[in-house]
Design an enzyme around this catalytic site. Structure first.
Site, short mmCIF file in Angstrom:
data_model
loop_
_atom_site.label_atom_id
_atom_site.label_comp_id
_atom_site.label_asym_id
_atom_site.label_seq_id
_atom_site.Cartn_x
_atom_site.Cartn_y
_atom_site.Cartn_z
N ASN A 1 0.85 -1.19 0.00
CA ASN A 1 0.00 0.00 0.00
C ASN A 1 0.88 1.24 0.00
O ASN A 1 2.04 1.21 0.46
CB ASN A 1 -0.90 0.01 1.24
CG ASN A 1 -1.89 1.18 1.23
OD1 ASN A 1 -2.52 1.46 0.21
ND2 ASN A 1 -2.03 1.87 2.35
N HIS B 1 0.64 5.28 1.32
CA HIS B 1 -0.16 6.15 2.19
C HIS B 1 0.45 7.55 2.20
O HIS B 1 1.67 7.69 2.37
CB HIS B 1 -0.19 5.59 3.61
CG HIS B 1 -1.02 6.42 4.55
ND1 HIS B 1 -2.40 6.43 4.51
CD2 HIS B 1 -0.65 7.28 5.53
CE1 HIS B 1 -2.84 7.27 5.44
NE2 HIS B 1 -1.81 7.79 6.07
N SER C 1 4.48 7.16 2.25
CA SER C 1 5.10 5.92 2.72
C SER C 1 4.54 4.74 1.93
O SER C 1 3.33 4.60 1.79
CB SER C 1 4.80 5.68 4.20
OG SER C 1 5.16 6.78 5.01
N ASP D 1 -2.94 1.15 8.11
CA ASP D 1 -1.74 1.91 7.76
C ASP D 1 -0.60 1.64 8.73
O ASP D 1 0.25 2.50 8.97
CB ASP D 1 -2.04 3.42 7.70
CG ASP D 1 -3.09 3.74 6.65
OD1 ASP D 1 -3.10 3.10 5.59
OD2 ASP D 1 -3.92 4.63 6.91
#
Length: 213
Positions: A107, A109, A136, A145
């Protein structure tokens, strides 16, 4: 060639960066499919223009988050992904989904994690008067997250900036670092184990490869 599947919810600018990385040979993988939880997401058009299978799966069709995620897993796995990349995917994933792709779920973020998990990161940065912001890339775990950080990019925040200014500055960095991290993964250089990110056999520090250490 490793198989990549990307999940989106909106415009898909990070998806485009990954498409470009594959087409330019910077990512030694094949983007096999794109999935969105919104049928009108512009990112689906980006996929179609690149001749990548594009699928929409909307939550209203399912009785629960778990039922939605089970169907999403079934459809993703048709493409035998080596890595599943979240690129602006705006749904909280069920524990079952995270467990199914553990160690191969990435992911990005828009904050310098662990600062500002969740939504409205650019607004929070401006409201708090921060002089530094960033983005990030991390492995996904059950903590929102909260998975191990792989790579961060920092940007300055200037007096007089608004959300659009900060967003554009952060996105420019996202489009550089996300394809890089995906390339590390498909090249076999990047792994997650012991709840940490490892690059070339070395455990990365808490803030990832870009940490000032």
């Amino acid at each position: 060639m490793k198989n990549i599947v990307v999940l989106i919810s909106g415009n898909g600018s990070n998806l485009q960066a990954i498409i470009d990385g594959c087409q330019q040979g910077k990512i030694n993988g094949t983007l096999r499919a794109v999935f969105s939880n919104k049928a009108d997401a512009f990112g689906l058009e980006r996929a179609r223009e690149a001749d990548i299978p594009a699928h929409a799966l909307e939550a209203s069709q399912f009785a629960s988050r778990e039922a939605f995620d089970r169907e999403l897993i079934r459809e993703i796995d048709i493409y035998t992904p080596d890595v599943v990349v979240l690129a602006g995917y705006m749904r909280i994933l069920s524990p079952e989904f995270v467990a199914h792709y553990q160690g191969r779920l990435l992911n990005i973020h828009p904050s310098l994690l662990p600062k500002y998990p969740g939504l409205y990161t650019h607004r929070q940065v401006l409201e708090n008067g921060d002089e530094e912001h960033g983005t990030s890339v991390h492995f996904v775990t059950d903590e929102l997250d909260g998975g191990p950080v792989i790579l961060q990019a920092k940007v300055p925040v200037f007096e007089g900036d608004d959300e659009a200014d900060v967003t554009a500055r952060v996105q420019a960095q996202e489009h550089a670092i996300y394809p890089l991290v995906v390339s590390w993964f498909v090249d076999g250089r990047l792994q997650m184990h012991d709840n940490a990110a490892w690059l070339d056999g070395a455990k990365l520090p808490q803030q990832g490869y870009a940490a000032d250490e």
